[in-house]
Design a protein around this motif. Sequence first.
Motif, short mmCIF file in Angstrom:
data_model
loop_
_atom_site.label_atom_id
_atom_site.label_comp_id
_atom_site.label_asym_id
_atom_site.label_seq_id
_atom_site.Cartn_x
_atom_site.Cartn_y
_atom_site.Cartn_z
N ASN A 161 0.90 -1.07 0.14
CA ASN A 161 -0.12 -0.16 0.00
C ASN A 161 1.00 1.26 0.02
O ASN A 161 0.75 2.22 -0.92
CB ASN A 161 -0.83 0.19 1.34
N ASP A 189 4.78 6.69 4.66
CA ASP A 189 4.84 6.92 3.42
C ASP A 189 4.80 8.44 3.35
O ASP A 189 4.20 9.04 4.05
CB ASP A 189 3.89 6.10 2.35
N ALA A 209 -10.80 4.70 0.70
CA ALA A 209 -10.91 5.93 0.73
C ALA A 209 -11.22 6.63 -0.70
O ALA A 209 -12.17 7.29 -0.82
CB ALA A 209 -9.57 6.52 1.18
N THR A 220 -8.58 -4.85 -3.23
CA THR A 220 -9.86 -5.56 -3.06
C THR A 220 -10.35 -4.89 -2.01
O THR A 220 -11.85 -5.16 -1.52
CB THR A 220 -9.59 -6.90 -2.49
N GLY A 221 -9.58 -3.97 -1.10
CA GLY A 221 -10.31 -3.56 0.03
C GLY A 221 -10.45 -4.24 1.25
O GLY A 221 -11.04 -3.98 2.28
N LEU A 224 -6.40 -4.52 4.59
CA LEU A 224 -6.25 -3.81 5.97
C LEU A 224 -7.23 -4.68 7.12
O LEU A 224 -6.68 -4.72 8.14
CB LEU A 224 -6.34 -2.50 5.94
P1 ADP Z 1 -6.76 -1.92 -1.05
O1 ADP Z 1 -7.07 -3.22 -1.45
O2 ADP Z 1 -8.06 -0.92 -1.41
O3 ADP Z 1 -5.60 -1.36 -1.07
P2 ADP Z 1 -6.70 -2.14 1.93
O4 ADP Z 1 -7.76 -2.65 2.89
O5 ADP Z 1 -5.21 -2.48 1.76
O6 ADP Z 1 -7.41 -2.18 0.44
O7 ADP Z 1 -6.74 -0.68 2.20
C1 ADP Z 1 -8.18 0.37 2.27
C2 ADP Z 1 -7.99 1.61 1.92
O8 ADP Z 1 -7.18 2.32 2.75
C3 ADP Z 1 -7.30 1.78 0.66
O9 ADP Z 1 -8.19 1.54 -0.63
C4 ADP Z 1 -6.87 3.28 0.45
O10 ADP Z 1 -7.83 4.06 0.42
C5 ADP Z 1 -6.34 3.49 2.01
N1 ADP Z 1 -5.20 3.30 2.12
C6 ADP Z 1 -4.32 2.04 2.58
N2 ADP Z 1 -2.93 2.56 2.79
C7 ADP Z 1 -2.83 3.68 2.40
C8 ADP Z 1 -1.80 4.62 2.21
N3 ADP Z 1 -0.54 4.05 2.70
N4 ADP Z 1 -1.88 5.90 1.79
C9 ADP Z 1 -3.20 6.11 1.54
N5 ADP Z 1 -4.31 5.52 1.66
C10 ADP Z 1 -3.98 4.02 1.99
#
Ligand code: ADP
Length: 265
Positions: A161, A189, A209, A220-221, A224
């Motif tokens: 990410n 980051d 987001a 895939t959202g 995390l």
């Molecule tokens: P995805 O598969 O969409 O990356 P995650 O569950 O890993 O799903 O992350 C969920 C959301 O959190 C992402 O879609 C993004 O909007 C936000 N996000 C995660 N990590 C970061 C980051 N390092 N900088 C900015 N936004 C982030």
Amino acid sequence: IRAEFSTVFDDEDEVTGFITVITDVTEQERIDQERREFVSNVSHELRTPLTTMKSYMEALTDGAWQDKEIAPKFLSVTQNETERMIRMVNDLLQLSKMDTKDHALQMERTDFVRYFHEVIDRFDMNKPEHVILQRQLPKSALEVWLDKDKMTQVLDNVISNAIKYSPEGGVIRLKVEKQRHHLLVSVQDQGLGIAYDKLEKIFERFYRADKARTRNLGGTGLGLAISKEIIEAQHGRIWAKSKEGKGTTILFTLPLMNEKRRGYY
Ligand code: ADP
């Protein structure tokens, strides 16, 4: 809260008392509501790639297959969407396994510092050129109990990410600090950041987001949400800090091993 009232009579039909039963239904309702939302999210998330694939395949069937330029592009879209759907279904299966507690953690005693170096080394070999990985790791070993495979999944997700959202020349700082009873891991980051009111939501299933953008990046959202389950199963905590336009930091803790008592603190 649900309240039920009843009146108590004796043999002569005289009122001898009242009974009030108060039930807290909010928790059950919240769970039901979450379940409904989850099913609706899954359906929606799977329908999107399916309808995309359908329309591209229709175009191919209608004649685009004969076009040497367009056909490979359309096929590549359907291939990408298929791959994303497979990732999503795999993520869902994993979440469902963790929900039913139908999974055993394979814990082993690990020096986190050395292990983290190995994970970063792997990223250094394959990372895109536009980002720099900077390490701030202690010199001495830090012993923890870990399910290495699961932890690798967390780090893969958080670091990719960070890379995904990093600008050209962005520095990603990977840090491990020893605290009293925990170690604190952070991945910082210099990307676009996350608005304050969305910071907690990013650990929810399917939350993105910026939906369109992250979908294009193949997300895939669920990454995390899975990471949170894994960290909590290992008695840690995970959270995020961010300044919009300045960058994001994902932090998590893990209990340190207590040498004297040979267990957790
Ligand atoms: P995805 O598969 O969409 O990356 P995650 O569950 O890993 O799903 O992350 C969920 C959301 O959190 C992402 O879609 C993004 O909007 C936000 N996000 C995660 N990590 C970061 C980051 N390092 N900088 C900015 N936004 C982030």
